[in-house]
Design a protein around this motif. Structure first.
Motif, PDB file in Angstrom:
ATOM      1  N   LEU A  18       0.971  -1.284   0.075  1.00  0.00           N
ATOM      2  CA  LEU A  18       0.006   0.130   0.075  1.00  0.00           C
ATOM      3  C   LEU A  18       0.904   1.269   0.007  1.00  0.00           C
ATOM      4  O   LEU A  18       1.828   1.263   0.913  1.00  0.00           O
ATOM      5  CB  LEU A  18      -0.944   0.065   1.175  1.00  0.00           C
ATOM      6  CG  LEU A  18      -1.965  -1.020   1.511  1.00  0.00           C
ATOM      7  CD1 LEU A  18      -2.550  -0.999   2.601  1.00  0.00           C
ATOM      8  CD2 LEU A  18      -3.004  -0.985   0.330  1.00  0.00           C
ATOM      9  N   GLU A  70      -6.237  -1.275   4.910  1.00  0.00           N
ATOM     10  CA  GLU A  70      -6.718  -0.544   3.849  1.00  0.00           C
ATOM     11  C   GLU A  70      -7.859   0.481   4.916  1.00  0.00           C
ATOM     12  O   GLU A  70      -8.274   1.417   4.178  1.00  0.00           O
ATOM     13  CB  GLU A  70      -7.802  -1.445   3.022  1.00  0.00           C
ATOM     14  CG  GLU A  70      -6.909  -1.918   2.086  1.00  0.00           C
ATOM     15  CD  GLU A  70      -7.668  -3.084   0.994  1.00  0.00           C
ATOM     16  OE1 GLU A  70      -7.063  -3.378   0.133  1.00  0.00           O
ATOM     17  OE2 GLU A  70      -8.878  -3.294   1.163  1.00  0.00           O
ATOM     18  N   SER A 116     -12.281   1.725   0.546  1.00  0.00           N
ATOM     19  CA  SER A 116     -11.674   0.797  -0.640  1.00  0.00           C
ATOM     20  C   SER A 116     -12.621  -0.315  -0.891  1.00  0.00           C
ATOM     21  O   SER A 116     -12.932  -0.513  -1.866  1.00  0.00           O
ATOM     22  CB  SER A 116     -10.479   0.189   0.014  1.00  0.00           C
ATOM     23  OG  SER A 116      -9.501   1.139   0.115  1.00  0.00           O
TER      24      SER A 116
END
Length: 373
Positions: free
Chosen positions: A50, A204, A214
């Motif tokens: 990420l 996330e 997300s």
């Protein structure tokens, strides 16, 4: 003046920046973010990557993922950047500093077990100069005591341990794409590397301000809601576009840096043979080339000598345990036999992708002149 560092430029950055601008999406998690994350996952072998605004942000996300609470203890070296400690101190953890090894300047794995208490929650390793910590021993300790391992791999993209990319071995890895690193995301940037499947969904959520946004964009939910603590940990698309250009050129960047490193190594070996300096023992990803001098006074004299010759050389970290915040928020376990001594005699020489051969030669000559006086 020869600078200590210049951000790498490979020539394709503008093309990708213009494409990102034309896409109509400048906020994060767009096409370039996804390309960069896919590249990292494929090349590093991690379960999920990420992109983040910085390695600092990635470390803060790691502390949230591990549910660090007041009273927890986190073991790490004192010879590191302040973000390594800040991320966990912000969650209320007590930082437990452990001495480093003189050859690698990394956490001494032989001293970690004695620092573990019932309150220990995690071990944070820092791969200084891209040189790997002894990960097999550290992971075995972590498994024995039920601890999490976070790799601060800020300096370590492109480096490995026993054939495995750094950042892919611990439970969580953190990368930096600051302009001082081998590749950059246009000045600032980082990535969180997840090696545990169960960390992906909560990570996330943390990155999207604590919401399941997300999942909403993937059409897994009809609306997104506040789920947990989080913050704004997305890298912008412009930064991701810049980063993508550099990821595509990583091999050529590394090849050039390694060539400069090897020039330095060969040039200064005679000084090492005479006992005048100590040289690094592992090139790794050629992130840093340093010399170790006799003591602080000699290091200061060399830095001033190089400055007078139009060359910027710099020392590195002031050990965190000697700082006001380090003393208030942490403690040093055992004796400081190596950390302060080595930090006071290390000097880093200019090393960057776009460094000209003439500049390398000037640095070599100026260092040689210092020892010939």
């Amino acid at each position: 003046m020869i600078p200590f560092n210049q951000p790498p430029l490979v020539g394709t950055e503008l093309e990708h920046l213009q494409a990102a601008m034309a896409s109509g999406q400048l906020a994060g998690n767009g096409a370039y973010t996804q390309r960069c994350e896919a590249w990292l996952e494929a090349h590093l072998g991690v379960k999920k990557a990420l992109l983040t605004p910085s390695c600092t942000a990635a470390l803060e996300m790691a502390a949230l993922l591990l549910h660090i609470q007041p009273g927890d203890e986190v073991i790490m070296p004192s010879y590191t950047f302040v973000s390594t400690a800040n991320a966990f101190a912000l969650r209320g953890a007590k930082i437990v500093f452990v001495d480093i090894k003189p050859n690698s300047l990394n956490l001494d794995e032989n001293l970690v077990e004695a620092a573990i208490t019932p309150r220990t929650k995690a071990i944070v390793v820092v791969h200084y100069a891209g040189v790997s910590c002894e990960m097999a021993a550290i992971m075995a300790l972590a498994q024995r005591y039920g601890l999490s391992v976070v790799e601060d791999a800020a300096q370590a993209l492109g480096a490995t341990y026993q054939g495995r990319p750094l950042g892919s071995i611990g439970h969580i890895g953190c990368l930096s794409f600051h302009e001082t690193k081998n590749i950059s995301a246009g000045g600032e940037g980082g990535a969180l590397l997840l090696n545990v499947e169960n960390f992906i969904e909560p990570a996330e959520i943390i990155r999207e301000k604590g919401t399941n946004r997300s999942q909403f964009f993937r059409k897994q939910v009809d609306k997104y809601r506040w789920q947990a603590l989080g913050s704004s940990y997305l890298m912008s698309e412009l930064q991701a576009a810049y980063l993508y250009a550099q990821l595509q050129a990583l091999d050529q960047i590394q090849t050039r840096r390694q060539a400069i490193y090897l020039q330095y190594l060969a040039a200064f070996q005679p000084l090492a043979d005479q006992g005048l300096v100590e040289l690094p023992q592992d090139m790794a990803n050629a992130h840093i080339f340093y010399l170790k001098l006799a003591d602080l006074a000699q290091r200061t004299a060399l830095i001033e000598h190089l400055k007078a010759q139009g060359i910027l050389a710099v020392f590195h970290y002031i050990p965190l345990h000697t700082s006001p915040a380090g003393q208030a928020l942490g403690r040093f376990h055992g004796q400081d036999n190596v950390t302060t001594r080595e930090s006071e005699r290390l000097v880093r020489l200019p090393l960057f992708y776009n460094m000209a051969d003439e500049q390398v030669a000037r640095v070599i000559e100026a260092v040689g002149d210092f020892f010939r006086v």
